[in-house]
Scaffold this motif. Structure first.
Motif, mmCIF file in Angstrom:
data_model
loop_
_atom_site.group_PDB
_atom_site.id
_atom_site.type_symbol
_atom_site.label_atom_id
_atom_site.label_comp_id
_atom_site.label_asym_id
_atom_site.label_seq_id
_atom_site.Cartn_x
_atom_site.Cartn_y
_atom_site.Cartn_z
ATOM 1 N N ASN A 42 -0.018 8.692 -1.111
ATOM 2 C CA ASN A 42 -0.439 8.450 -2.498
ATOM 3 C C ASN A 42 -1.366 7.250 -2.572
ATOM 4 O O ASN A 42 -2.362 7.263 -3.312
ATOM 5 N N TRP A 43 -1.034 6.215 -1.821
ATOM 6 C CA TRP A 43 -1.892 5.026 -1.855
ATOM 7 C C TRP A 43 -3.214 5.291 -1.145
ATOM 8 O O TRP A 43 -4.266 4.851 -1.616
ATOM 9 N N VAL A 44 -3.199 6.020 -0.035
ATOM 10 C CA VAL A 44 -4.440 6.324 0.692
ATOM 11 C C VAL A 44 -5.387 7.145 -0.176
ATOM 12 O O VAL A 44 -6.602 6.881 -0.217
ATOM 13 N N PHE A 45 -4.857 8.140 -0.911
ATOM 14 C CA PHE A 45 -5.704 8.927 -1.809
ATOM 15 C C PHE A 45 -6.321 8.042 -2.883
ATOM 16 O O PHE A 45 -7.491 8.203 -3.248
ATOM 17 N N TYR A 46 -5.525 7.102 -3.395
ATOM 18 C CA TYR A 46 -6.042 6.154 -4.385
ATOM 19 C C TYR A 46 -7.129 5.280 -3.761
ATOM 20 O O TYR A 46 -8.182 5.055 -4.386
ATOM 21 N N TYR A 66 -12.637 1.550 -10.741
ATOM 22 C CA TYR A 66 -11.402 0.839 -11.047
ATOM 23 C C TYR A 66 -11.679 -0.656 -11.184
ATOM 24 O O TYR A 66 -12.691 -1.168 -10.676
ATOM 25 N N ALA A 67 -10.760 -1.355 -11.828
ATOM 26 C CA ALA A 67 -10.809 -2.819 -11.787
ATOM 27 C C ALA A 67 -10.599 -3.259 -10.334
ATOM 28 O O ALA A 67 -10.018 -2.534 -9.525
ATOM 29 N N GLU A 68 -11.077 -4.439 -10.011
ATOM 30 C CA GLU A 68 -11.020 -4.892 -8.620
ATOM 31 C C GLU A 68 -9.572 -4.906 -8.102
ATOM 32 O O GLU A 68 -8.666 -5.414 -8.752
ATOM 33 N N ASP A 69 -9.369 -4.348 -6.930
ATOM 34 C CA ASP A 69 -8.071 -4.301 -6.272
ATOM 35 C C ASP A 69 -8.229 -4.979 -4.914
ATOM 36 O O ASP A 69 -8.931 -4.471 -4.031
ATOM 37 N N LEU A 70 -7.585 -6.128 -4.744
ATOM 38 C CA LEU A 70 -7.768 -6.903 -3.517
ATOM 39 C C LEU A 70 -7.243 -6.174 -2.285
ATOM 40 O O LEU A 70 -7.741 -6.387 -1.181
ATOM 41 N N LEU A 71 -6.227 -5.336 -2.466
ATOM 42 C CA LEU A 71 -5.741 -4.563 -1.312
ATOM 43 C C LEU A 71 -6.792 -3.584 -0.833
ATOM 44 O O LEU A 71 -6.975 -3.400 0.370
ATOM 45 N N CYS A 72 -7.504 -2.943 -1.759
ATOM 46 C CA CYS A 72 -8.573 -2.037 -1.376
ATOM 47 C C CYS A 72 -9.789 -2.796 -0.839
ATOM 48 O O CYS A 72 -10.426 -2.362 0.126
ATOM 49 N N GLU A 73 -10.093 -3.925 -1.463
ATOM 50 C CA GLU A 73 -11.273 -4.697 -1.085
ATOM 51 C C GLU A 73 -11.125 -5.298 0.320
ATOM 52 O O GLU A 73 -12.121 -5.645 0.955
ATOM 53 N N GLU A 74 -9.885 -5.420 0.788
ATOM 54 C CA GLU A 74 -9.667 -6.020 2.101
ATOM 55 C C GLU A 74 -10.368 -5.234 3.204
ATOM 56 O O GLU A 74 -10.891 -5.811 4.159
ATOM 57 N N LEU A 119 -9.172 5.955 -1.313
ATOM 58 C CA LEU A 119 -10.405 6.731 -1.160
ATOM 59 C C LEU A 119 -11.098 6.919 -2.508
ATOM 60 O O LEU A 119 -12.323 6.802 -2.610
ATOM 61 N N ASP A 120 -10.300 7.181 -3.551
ATOM 62 C CA ASP A 120 -10.869 7.355 -4.888
ATOM 63 C C ASP A 120 -11.453 6.050 -5.400
ATOM 64 O O ASP A 120 -12.489 6.047 -6.080
ATOM 65 N N TYR A 121 -10.785 4.940 -5.087
ATOM 66 C CA TYR A 121 -11.264 3.617 -5.494
ATOM 67 C C TYR A 121 -12.683 3.393 -4.991
ATOM 68 O O TYR A 121 -13.576 2.967 -5.745
ATOM 69 N N TRP A 122 -12.908 3.680 -3.713
ATOM 70 C CA TRP A 122 -14.221 3.420 -3.136
ATOM 71 C C TRP A 122 -15.239 4.493 -3.515
ATOM 72 O O TRP A 122 -16.439 4.198 -3.636
ATOM 73 N N ASN A 123 -14.790 5.730 -3.724
ATOM 74 C CA ASN A 123 -15.715 6.770 -4.165
ATOM 75 C C ASN A 123 -16.261 6.481 -5.563
ATOM 76 O O ASN A 123 -17.401 6.853 -5.881
ATOM 77 N N LYS A 124 -15.462 5.809 -6.388
ATOM 78 C CA LYS A 124 -15.883 5.505 -7.759
ATOM 79 C C LYS A 124 -16.501 4.120 -7.891
ATOM 80 O O LYS A 124 -16.968 3.760 -8.974
ATOM 81 N N LYS A 125 -16.506 3.373 -6.804
ATOM 82 C CA LYS A 125 -17.063 2.016 -6.842
ATOM 83 C C LYS A 125 -18.547 2.077 -7.229
ATOM 84 O O LYS A 125 -19.326 2.857 -6.682
ATOM 85 N N GLY A 126 -18.939 1.259 -8.200
ATOM 86 C CA GLY A 126 -20.333 1.212 -8.625
ATOM 87 C C GLY A 126 -20.708 2.270 -9.638
ATOM 88 O O GLY A 126 -21.869 2.342 -10.049
ATOM 89 N N THR A 127 -19.726 3.098 -10.061
ATOM 90 C CA THR A 127 -19.990 4.105 -11.091
ATOM 91 C C THR A 127 -19.347 3.645 -12.406
ATOM 92 O O THR A 127 -18.630 2.644 -12.450
ATOM 93 N N ASP A 128 -19.553 4.417 -13.463
ATOM 94 C CA ASP A 128 -18.951 4.054 -14.748
ATOM 95 C C ASP A 128 -17.454 4.359 -14.778
ATOM 96 O O ASP A 128 -16.775 4.065 -15.767
ATOM 97 N N LYS A 129 -16.926 4.958 -13.706
ATOM 98 C CA LYS A 129 -15.502 5.271 -13.625
ATOM 99 C C LYS A 129 -14.761 4.366 -12.632
ATOM 100 O O LYS A 129 -13.610 4.631 -12.282
ATOM 101 N N LYS A 177 0.850 -1.192 0.000
ATOM 102 C CA LYS A 177 0.000 0.000 0.000
ATOM 103 C C LYS A 177 0.887 1.245 0.000
ATOM 104 O O LYS A 177 0.812 2.103 0.883
ATOM 105 N N LEU A 178 1.731 1.335 -1.013
ATOM 106 C CA LEU A 178 2.673 2.436 -1.188
ATOM 107 C C LEU A 178 2.803 2.715 -2.676
ATOM 108 O O LEU A 178 2.741 1.801 -3.489
#
Length: 212
Positions: free
Chosen positions: A182-186, A200-208, A188-198, A38-39
Motif C-alpha cells: 500500500n505504501w509502495v503504490f502511494y 501531494y503535499a511534500e512527504d519527507l519519506l517519499c522525498e528521501e 509511485l503515485d506521489y512521484w507520478n503526480k509530482k509537478g502536476t496540479d494533483k 512506510k506502511l
C-alpha cells in the motif's frame, strides 16, 4: 513471522519513530508502537497517514535499556528518586508498576530481529544497561529477540511469542506484505503526480528516495 516479513518491518522501522511502551505484568506481555513508517493498512490518498505498527511480545518477556548517561533515560518520565532507585537497586519496574504505559517520541536509527551479533555490538558500545522487565524462566532463554537503537539508547526485547498489529488488527505474513505494498503504490503515485496540479503535499519519506 517469515523472513520477508521481518525484513519489511526492519526496513520500515529503521527510519521510523518509537512512540510508546506498554507493559502488562499480569498478562506477561509487552507492546511497542512505532509511527512514521512506510506502511499503511489502507490505500493512501493523501499524506496524512500515520504509518503505525505495534509489536507485542508475550510470555517469557524481557526488556533492557542500554545507555551512557542517566539523563538518556529521561524519556520514560520517571521521578528522579525512583529512577535513582531502580538504577541503584536493579529493581524491575514491574515490582512497582504491574501495568506501565508511557508515550514519547524517539527516532529509530537501526532495528533488527534475531541478530545476536548486533546484540553483542550494543553490549560493547554502551556503558550501562538497566533491565526494566525480566519474566524469563530459569534458563533465561526466549524464542524471539528484537534489538534497536534510538538517538542515545539501545533497546533489547525478548519473548516467546510475537505479533504485529496495525489499527489494532493482528497482521499475518500476507497482511504485512499488503501494508508494505500500500505504501509502495502511494510512493509511485506521489512521484507520478509530482509537478502536476494533483501533486501531494511534500512527504519527507517519499522525498528521501526520489523516483528516477
Amino acid at each position: 513471522m517469515n523472513k520477508r516479513s521481518k525484513e519489511i518491518i526492519e526496513e520500515a522501522i529503521s527510519q521510523g519513530k518509537w512512540t510508546w511502551l506498554e507493559i502488562d505484568s499480569n498478562s506477561n506481555s509487552l507492546y511497542l508502537e512505532f509511527e512514521n513508517l512506510k506502511l499503511s493498512s489502507r490505500p493512501i490518498f493523501d499524506n496524512s497517514y500515520r504509518g503505525e505498527l505495534a509489536i507485542r511480545f508475550g510470555q517469557n518477556i524481557y526488556l533492557s535499556l542500554f545507555y551512557n548517561e542517566k539523563k538518556d533515560l529521561s524519556f520514560l518520565h520517571f521521578k528522579e528518586d525512583y529512577l535513582n532507585h531502580i538504577i541503584d537497586s536493579k529493581e524491575f519496574i514491574t515490582e512497582k508498576f504491574p501495568y506501565f504505559y508511557q508515550e514519547f517520541y524517539q527516532d529509530v536509527k537501526k532495528f533488527k530481529f534475531q541478530d545476536y551479533d548486533y546484540l553483542d555490538e550494543i553490549m560493547k558500545e554502551y556503558d550501562y544497561n538497566q533491565d526494566l522487565v525480566d519474566k524469563r524462566s530459569e534458563n533465561k532463554n526466549y524464542d524471539f529477540l528484537l534489538c534497536f537503537e534510538c538517538e542515545k539508547i539501545a533497546i533489547v526485547v525478548g519473548g516467546d511469542f510475537i505479533n504485529c498489529f496495525n489499527d489494532f488488527e493482528s497482521l499475518n505474513d500476507d497482511e504485512i506484505k499488503r501494508v508494505s505494498n500500500n505504501w509502495v503504490f502511494y510512493y509511485l503515485d506521489y512521484w507520478n503526480k509530482k509537478g502536476t496540479d494533483k501533486e501531494y503535499a511534500e512527504d519527507l519519506l517519499c522525498e528521501e528516495f526520489p523516483l528516477k
